[in-house]
Design a protein around this motif. Structure first.
Motif, PDB file in Angstrom:
ATOM      1  N   SER A 154      38.839  50.884  17.812  1.00 27.54           N
ATOM      2  CA  SER A 154      40.203  50.677  18.302  1.00 27.54           C
ATOM      3  C   SER A 154      40.448  49.205  18.651  1.00 27.54           C
ATOM      4  O   SER A 154      41.508  48.649  18.360  1.00 27.54           O
ATOM      5  CB  SER A 154      40.462  51.543  19.534  1.00 27.54           C
ATOM      6  OG  SER A 154      40.392  52.919  19.208  1.00 27.54           O
ATOM      7  N   TYR A 155      39.461  48.582  19.251  1.00 25.43           N
ATOM      8  CA  TYR A 155      39.617  47.179  19.628  1.00 25.43           C
ATOM      9  C   TYR A 155      39.692  46.284  18.383  1.00 25.43           C
ATOM     10  O   TYR A 155      40.523  45.366  18.321  1.00 25.43           O
ATOM     11  CB  TYR A 155      38.461  46.745  20.523  1.00 25.43           C
ATOM     12  CG  TYR A 155      38.516  45.292  20.909  1.00 25.43           C
ATOM     13  CD1 TYR A 155      39.597  44.771  21.611  1.00 25.43           C
ATOM     14  CD2 TYR A 155      37.485  44.420  20.565  1.00 25.43           C
ATOM     15  CE1 TYR A 155      39.652  43.430  21.962  1.00 25.43           C
ATOM     16  CE2 TYR A 155      37.531  43.085  20.915  1.00 25.43           C
ATOM     17  CZ  TYR A 155      38.614  42.594  21.612  1.00 25.43           C
ATOM     18  OH  TYR A 155      38.670  41.260  21.949  1.00 25.43           O
ATOM     19  N   LEU A 183      29.948  58.634  19.796  1.00 26.63           N
ATOM     20  CA  LEU A 183      31.384  58.862  19.630  1.00 26.63           C
ATOM     21  C   LEU A 183      32.197  57.956  20.559  1.00 26.63           C
ATOM     22  O   LEU A 183      33.178  57.330  20.129  1.00 26.63           O
ATOM     23  CB  LEU A 183      31.702  60.329  19.900  1.00 26.63           C
ATOM     24  CG  LEU A 183      33.167  60.751  19.747  1.00 26.63           C
ATOM     25  CD1 LEU A 183      33.640  60.552  18.314  1.00 26.63           C
ATOM     26  CD2 LEU A 183      33.346  62.209  20.183  1.00 26.63           C
ATOM     27  N   ARG A 184      31.786  57.866  21.810  1.00 25.05           N
ATOM     28  CA  ARG A 184      32.508  57.052  22.789  1.00 25.05           C
ATOM     29  C   ARG A 184      32.549  55.584  22.349  1.00 25.05           C
ATOM     30  O   ARG A 184      33.595  54.942  22.344  1.00 25.05           O
ATOM     31  CB  ARG A 184      31.835  57.168  24.159  1.00 25.05           C
ATOM     32  CG  ARG A 184      32.484  56.314  25.242  1.00 25.05           C
ATOM     33  CD  ARG A 184      31.733  56.425  26.570  1.00 25.05           C
ATOM     34  NE  ARG A 184      31.712  57.793  27.056  1.00 25.05           N
ATOM     35  CZ  ARG A 184      30.613  58.546  27.129  1.00 25.05           C
ATOM     36  NH1 ARG A 184      29.429  58.040  26.769  1.00 25.05           N
ATOM     37  NH2 ARG A 184      30.683  59.778  27.561  1.00 25.05           N
ATOM     38  N   GLY A 185      31.408  55.076  21.956  1.00 25.51           N
ATOM     39  CA  GLY A 185      31.339  53.667  21.582  1.00 25.51           C
ATOM     40  C   GLY A 185      32.146  53.345  20.343  1.00 25.51           C
ATOM     41  O   GLY A 185      32.850  52.325  20.291  1.00 25.51           O
ATOM     42  N   ALA A 186      32.059  54.188  19.331  1.00 30.28           N
ATOM     43  CA  ALA A 186      32.774  53.914  18.083  1.00 30.28           C
ATOM     44  C   ALA A 186      34.284  54.002  18.272  1.00 30.28           C
ATOM     45  O   ALA A 186      35.044  53.226  17.672  1.00 30.28           O
ATOM     46  CB  ALA A 186      32.314  54.883  16.993  1.00 30.28           C
ATOM     47  N   LEU A 226      42.707  43.693  17.203  1.00 28.91           N
ATOM     48  CA  LEU A 226      42.531  42.296  16.804  1.00 28.91           C
ATOM     49  C   LEU A 226      43.166  42.027  15.442  1.00 28.91           C
ATOM     50  O   LEU A 226      43.670  40.926  15.194  1.00 28.91           O
ATOM     51  CB  LEU A 226      41.039  41.950  16.764  1.00 28.91           C
ATOM     52  CG  LEU A 226      40.306  41.959  18.109  1.00 28.91           C
ATOM     53  CD1 LEU A 226      38.807  41.740  17.890  1.00 28.91           C
ATOM     54  CD2 LEU A 226      40.848  40.898  19.043  1.00 28.91           C
ATOM     55  N   ALA A 227      43.149  43.028  14.586  1.00 28.62           N
ATOM     56  CA  ALA A 227      43.701  42.859  13.248  1.00 28.62           C
ATOM     57  C   ALA A 227      45.220  42.951  13.214  1.00 28.62           C
ATOM     58  O   ALA A 227      45.884  42.221  12.463  1.00 28.62           O
ATOM     59  CB  ALA A 227      43.108  43.908  12.307  1.00 28.62           C
ATOM     60  N   TYR A 228      45.797  43.819  14.042  1.00 29.47           N
ATOM     61  CA  TYR A 228      47.211  44.138  13.889  1.00 29.47           C
ATOM     62  C   TYR A 228      48.100  43.723  15.059  1.00 29.47           C
ATOM     63  O   TYR A 228      49.323  43.694  14.906  1.00 29.47           O
ATOM     64  CB  TYR A 228      47.366  45.648  13.658  1.00 29.47           C
ATOM     65  CG  TYR A 228      46.818  46.121  12.332  1.00 29.47           C
ATOM     66  CD1 TYR A 228      47.371  45.668  11.131  1.00 29.47           C
ATOM     67  CD2 TYR A 228      45.742  47.009  12.260  1.00 29.47           C
ATOM     68  CE1 TYR A 228      46.881  46.101   9.904  1.00 29.47           C
ATOM     69  CE2 TYR A 228      45.238  47.454  11.045  1.00 29.47           C
ATOM     70  CZ  TYR A 228      45.818  46.989   9.868  1.00 29.47           C
ATOM     71  OH  TYR A 228      45.327  47.412   8.657  1.00 29.47           O
ATOM     72  N   ILE A 282      40.044  44.508  25.971  1.00 25.70           N
ATOM     73  CA  ILE A 282      39.009  45.538  25.866  1.00 25.70           C
ATOM     74  C   ILE A 282      39.151  46.541  27.004  1.00 25.70           C
ATOM     75  O   ILE A 282      39.013  47.758  26.807  1.00 25.70           O
ATOM     76  CB  ILE A 282      37.609  44.900  25.855  1.00 25.70           C
ATOM     77  CG1 ILE A 282      37.444  43.986  24.636  1.00 25.70           C
ATOM     78  CG2 ILE A 282      36.531  45.983  25.834  1.00 25.70           C
ATOM     79  CD1 ILE A 282      36.191  43.131  24.652  1.00 25.70           C
ATOM     80  N   LYS A 283      39.445  46.047  28.200  1.00 22.02           N
ATOM     81  CA  LYS A 283      39.656  46.945  29.339  1.00 22.02           C
ATOM     82  C   LYS A 283      40.813  47.905  29.052  1.00 22.02           C
ATOM     83  O   LYS A 283      40.704  49.113  29.298  1.00 22.02           O
ATOM     84  CB  LYS A 283      39.952  46.126  30.596  1.00 22.02           C
ATOM     85  CG  LYS A 283      40.122  46.946  31.868  1.00 22.02           C
ATOM     86  CD  LYS A 283      40.273  46.013  33.078  1.00 22.02           C
ATOM     87  CE  LYS A 283      40.357  46.805  34.381  1.00 22.02           C
ATOM     88  NZ  LYS A 283      41.610  47.555  34.500  1.00 22.02           N
ATOM     89  N   GLU A 284      41.907  47.393  28.524  1.00 23.89           N
ATOM     90  CA  GLU A 284      43.046  48.243  28.164  1.00 23.89           C
ATOM     91  C   GLU A 284      42.646  49.292  27.133  1.00 23.89           C
ATOM     92  O   GLU A 284      43.118  50.432  27.179  1.00 23.89           O
ATOM     93  CB  GLU A 284      44.175  47.386  27.595  1.00 23.89           C
ATOM     94  CG  GLU A 284      44.861  46.477  28.598  1.00 23.89           C
ATOM     95  CD  GLU A 284      45.800  45.495  27.924  1.00 23.89           C
ATOM     96  OE1 GLU A 284      46.458  44.723  28.645  1.00 23.89           O
ATOM     97  OE2 GLU A 284      45.866  45.477  26.672  1.00 23.89           O
ATOM     98  N   THR A 285      41.790  48.904  26.189  1.00 26.08           N
ATOM     99  CA  THR A 285      41.371  49.821  25.132  1.00 26.08           C
ATOM    100  C   THR A 285      40.541  50.967  25.705  1.00 26.08           C
ATOM    101  O   THR A 285      40.753  52.141  25.362  1.00 26.08           O
ATOM    102  CB  THR A 285      40.585  49.063  24.050  1.00 26.08           C
ATOM    103  OG1 THR A 285      41.368  47.960  23.573  1.00 26.08           O
ATOM    104  CG2 THR A 285      40.247  49.973  22.878  1.00 26.08           C
TER     105      THR A 285
END
Length: 402
Positions: free
Chosen positions: A364-365, A356-359, A369-371, A291-294
């Motif tokens: 992205s996170y 916008l920031r949160g979404a 997790l999916a890919y 999450i930090k990287e994201t």
């Protein structure tokens, strides 16, 4: 080095104007926990217009919902929505924007990845500030179908995860015997004295508390008149600790202390737990790193909380599946939650920028997790090992007071 998916970010931006009116409605029409009738209806109507099937109430909890588009995919994830407000100061908790972030996240992922490997579902979780709606939903199996759950909470910083404490309440009542406080005090049994001794005893016990153990509360009842020996006194207390095991240990100390005081001065004592126990969120190392990287890949500053504080019902979801509870900056540093100044930032362009920031971060996170090979497997392994250790310690055996 992680690089955010440009198409996903563009789709978040393109859908922002479509979603923000939901947050605006919630901000302008705040409803406290247990009263979110209009909020739930507005959100679910929005989702129906966007092709979602809706089940409301969900798992027997009033003003909750589950919304989904049937994809036939076996694996499902829950994007949680909070929408209850606080008395008098409205969405000074930020739930109106947090809910919009969840909606925008789901819509952007659907638009970007038609063959997304998870079925993305939205779960409405009312009463976070009161009864702990997620506790009820978890108890009723509401999260059993999901691989993980996620949401964002508004704060004055960006952070990978809320670092919280396990928590529950103790409503402690002493029963004595009334008498005239001047002419025959020896005929009475002073319940308020017992409450005073317990408060003093807890203060002395603090020297033996483990790190992050907390006890705080108020006198709920202390007598009716100065010249009457109080026959009833009640303390409304919260207990908190780093995890459920230590929370039970702390409560044991208080129970034994209260029983000893009652026996010593000739009164009786009863202890009631009126609200669900809130578990701690596991501070999952591989998740925190990702999450930090994201955040950083999206050009956002991010901090890590060194110490835990506060509590949330999202910890109960984490007892069942990995639950991610990101903190999203929506106000200036120094502006604290549950204040009028915080609520003011949920309106207009400031609120929209937070949406916008949160979404962008949460969408992205989830895509990672999916890919991203091995990422969720590592997170789930760490999560399951932690929870198994806790289960072996018997920490989740909370059936109320004896």
């Amino acid at each position: 080095m992680y690089t955010a998916d440009k198409k996903l970010i563009d789709n978040v931006k393109s859908l922002e104007d479509e979603v923000f009116p939901v947050s605006e409605f919630l901000t302008e029409h705040p409803e406290t926990g247990g009263n979110e009738k209009e909020s739930c209806a507005y959100i679910t109507e929005f989702l129906k217009k966007h092709g979602y099937q809706v089940e409301s109430p969900y798992c027997g909890l009033v003003y909750s919902f589950r919304a989904w588009k049937e994809t036939g995919r076996e694996k499902k994830i829950a994007v949680m929505c909070e929408y209850d407000a606080l008395p008098e100061i409205g969405h000074a908790c930020g739930h109106s924007i947090s809910c919009g972030i969840s909606l925008l996240t789901a819509l952007a992922l659907e638009k970007t990845f038609p063959d997304f490997p998870y079925q993305i579902e939205l779960v409405g979780t009312p009463g976070e500030e009161t009864i702990g709606g997620k506790c009820v939903l978890t108890e009723n199996g509401g999260f059993d179908r999901y691989e993980f759950a996620i949401m964002g909470h508004i704060d004055n910083v960006n952070a990978s995860q809320m670092r919280n404490l396990a928590c529950n309440d103790m409503f402690i009542t002493f029963h004595g015997k009334s008498s005239h406080a001047s002419s025959a005090p020896w005929k009475g049994r002073n319940a308020l004295n017992a409450a005073e001794l317990l408060m003093h005893g807890i203060a002395l016990l603090r020297g033996q508390f483990k790190p992050f153990m907390q006890v705080h509360g108020v006198v709920a009842e202390g007598g009716s008149a100065p010249n009457v020996v109080p026959d009833t006194a009640s303390l409304d207390y919260y207990t908190r600790a780093a995890d459920l095991t230590e929370l039970e240990e702390l409560r044991g100390w208080i129970k034994r202390l209260a029983a000893g005081i009652a026996d010593g001065i000739g009164v009786t004592c009863e202890i009631e737990q009126r609200y669900p126990t809130f578990a701690e969120l596991y501070y999952n190392p591989p998740a925190i790193r990702a999450i930090k990287e994201t955040f950083e890949a999206l050009g956002e500053d991010v901090v890590e909380f060194e110490t835990p504080g506060g509590s949330t019902d999202a910890g109960n979801v984490d007892m069942v599946i990995p639950a991610f509870h990101l903190q999203i900056k929506g106000v200036n540093a120094g502006t604290e939650m549950h204040t009028k100044e915080f609520e003011a930032c949920m309106h207009g362009e400031t609120g929209k920028a937070t949406l916008l920031r949160g979404a962008k971060v949460i969408a992205s996170y989830i895509a990672r997790l999916a890919y991203e090979p091995g990422l969720f497997d590592a997170i789930k392994k760490s999560h399951d090992e932690y929870r198994e250790k806790q289960r072996q310690a018997g920490e989740n055996n909370f059936e109320g007071e004896e």
